[in-house]
Scaffold this motif. Structure first.
Motif, PDB file in Angstrom:
ATOM      1  N   SER A  64       0.646  -1.238  -0.409  1.00 33.49           N
ATOM      2  CA  SER A  64       0.046  -0.189   0.282  1.00 33.49           C
ATOM      3  C   SER A  64       0.847   1.215  -0.391  1.00 33.49           C
ATOM      4  O   SER A  64       1.843   1.573   0.535  1.00 33.49           O
ATOM      5  CB  SER A  64      -0.979  -0.111   1.283  1.00 33.49           C
ATOM      6  OG  SER A  64       0.338  -0.264   2.127  1.00 33.49           O
ATOM      7  N   VAL A  65      -0.018   2.401  -0.905  1.00 36.94           N
ATOM      8  CA  VAL A  65       1.400   3.061  -0.760  1.00 36.94           C
ATOM      9  C   VAL A  65       0.273   4.496   0.093  1.00 36.94           C
ATOM     10  O   VAL A  65      -1.058   4.497  -0.218  1.00 36.94           O
ATOM     11  CB  VAL A  65       1.622   4.258  -2.079  1.00 36.94           C
ATOM     12  CG1 VAL A  65       2.277   3.365  -2.858  1.00 36.94           C
ATOM     13  CG2 VAL A  65      -0.034   4.209  -2.758  1.00 36.94           C
ATOM     14  N   PHE A  66       0.486   5.867   0.728  1.00 35.66           N
ATOM     15  CA  PHE A  66      -0.448   6.922   0.936  1.00 35.66           C
ATOM     16  C   PHE A  66       0.787   7.861   1.115  1.00 35.66           C
ATOM     17  O   PHE A  66       1.573   8.020   0.370  1.00 35.66           O
ATOM     18  CB  PHE A  66      -0.054   6.568   2.681  1.00 35.66           C
ATOM     19  CG  PHE A  66       1.110   6.785   3.564  1.00 35.66           C
ATOM     20  CD1 PHE A  66       1.644   8.043   4.118  1.00 35.66           C
ATOM     21  CD2 PHE A  66       2.085   5.897   3.548  1.00 35.66           C
ATOM     22  CE1 PHE A  66       2.730   8.431   4.380  1.00 35.66           C
ATOM     23  CE2 PHE A  66       3.012   6.563   4.411  1.00 35.66           C
ATOM     24  CZ  PHE A  66       3.273   7.230   4.913  1.00 35.66           C
ATOM     25  N   ARG A 179      -5.628  13.215   2.341  1.00 40.26           N
ATOM     26  CA  ARG A 179      -4.493  12.167   2.631  1.00 40.26           C
ATOM     27  C   ARG A 179      -5.100  10.905   2.305  1.00 40.26           C
ATOM     28  O   ARG A 179      -6.433  10.403   2.765  1.00 40.26           O
ATOM     29  CB  ARG A 179      -3.805  11.923   4.366  1.00 40.26           C
ATOM     30  CG  ARG A 179      -3.150  11.161   4.053  1.00 40.26           C
ATOM     31  CD  ARG A 179      -2.725  10.562   6.075  1.00 40.26           C
ATOM     32  NE  ARG A 179      -1.570   9.381   5.980  1.00 40.26           N
ATOM     33  CZ  ARG A 179      -1.892   8.150   5.746  1.00 40.26           C
ATOM     34  NH1 ARG A 179      -2.846   7.884   5.950  1.00 40.26           N
ATOM     35  NH2 ARG A 179      -0.675   7.500   6.028  1.00 40.26           N
ATOM     36  N   GLU A 181      -4.711   6.389   1.181  1.00 35.70           N
ATOM     37  CA  GLU A 181      -3.832   4.957   1.749  1.00 35.70           C
ATOM     38  C   GLU A 181      -4.359   4.164   0.191  1.00 35.70           C
ATOM     39  O   GLU A 181      -5.825   4.438   0.187  1.00 35.70           O
ATOM     40  CB  GLU A 181      -3.719   4.750   3.096  1.00 35.70           C
ATOM     41  CG  GLU A 181      -2.502   3.625   3.020  1.00 35.70           C
ATOM     42  CD  GLU A 181      -2.517   3.551   4.338  1.00 35.70           C
ATOM     43  OE1 GLU A 181      -1.501   2.441   4.718  1.00 35.70           O
ATOM     44  OE2 GLU A 181      -2.698   4.037   4.860  1.00 35.70           O
ATOM     45  N   THR A 183      -4.041   0.474  -2.206  1.00 35.70           N
ATOM     46  CA  THR A 183      -2.310  -0.380  -2.393  1.00 35.70           C
ATOM     47  C   THR A 183      -3.340  -0.945  -4.479  1.00 35.70           C
ATOM     48  O   THR A 183      -4.273  -1.427  -5.061  1.00 35.70           O
ATOM     49  CB  THR A 183      -3.177  -1.839  -2.121  1.00 35.70           C
ATOM     50  OG1 THR A 183      -3.529  -1.878  -0.317  1.00 35.70           O
ATOM     51  CG2 THR A 183      -1.954  -2.613  -2.816  1.00 35.70           C
TER      52      THR A 183
END
Length: 189
Positions: A64-66, A179, A181, A183
């Motif tokens: 996952s990225v955020f 923000r 988050e 995948t």
């Protein structure tokens, strides 16, 4: 002699085990400064054939990225008409005469009976019969989201990720610079 053989066998076993562990995941492309998925095809310039932009160094398809939501992009599928050989099934039937025998009795009272039957066999194969047109997908439909400050790094801005339709819908409903988050399916778009 046995000690050398045992040492060689243990060494070969360890090398095979380490090779199996190291064969998964990302591999490093020596011509550039980023890692690519081992199954992803590269062109001669070092970029990904599938995407228009280079993959990000920190992007992997299974993590996952955020970051801060920047932009969203929906790319429709691109198709073209193409031709291919039209294949049809052609079957042939063959027959053959088969001899059968049956024996009854024993000694001087032994009697052999012979008869014949016809067996049929069918064999089929695909043969070319002209051409046909079909719709070929040049580029599949893609939903993309761009993030700023990826992973909290202020220098990682405008990084594009391919995402699922659900993640794309969530991004569209999210305010810019909020923000997020998720995948990603792939990097670049």
């Amino acid at each position: 002699m046995f000690k050398r053989f045992a040492t060689a066998a243990v060494t070969a076993f360890l090398i095979a085990g380490l090779g199996a562990c190291g064969g998964e995941g990302d591999s490093y492309d020596e011509g550039s400064d980023y890692s690519v998925d081992a199954g992803q095809e590269l062109d001669q310039g070092g970029g990904s054939v599938a995407g228009d932009s280079q993959p990000d160094a920190g992007a992997t398809a299974d993590a996952s990225v955020f970051g801060l939501r920047d932009e969203t992009r929906h790319r429709t599928a691109r198709t073209t008409r193409a031709t291919r050989p039209h294949m049809t099934k052609k079957c042939t039937t063959t027959t053959r005469r088969v001899r059968h025998t049956s024996t009854t009795g024993s000694g001087t009272k032994r009697h052999t009976r012979t008869w014949y039957s016809t067996e049929h066999a069918k064999s089929c194969k695909q043969v070319r019969s002209g051409t046909e047109t079909y719709t070929r997908v040049v580029r599949p439909e893609q939903w993309c989201v761009s993030l700023d400050d990826v992973g909290g790094d202020k220098g990682q801005d405008d990084v594009w990720y391919q995402v699922t339709r659900t993640t794309y819908d969530t991004a569209v409903a999210t305010d810019e610079h909020e923000r997020m988050e998720f995948t990603p399916k792939d990097s670049g778009c």
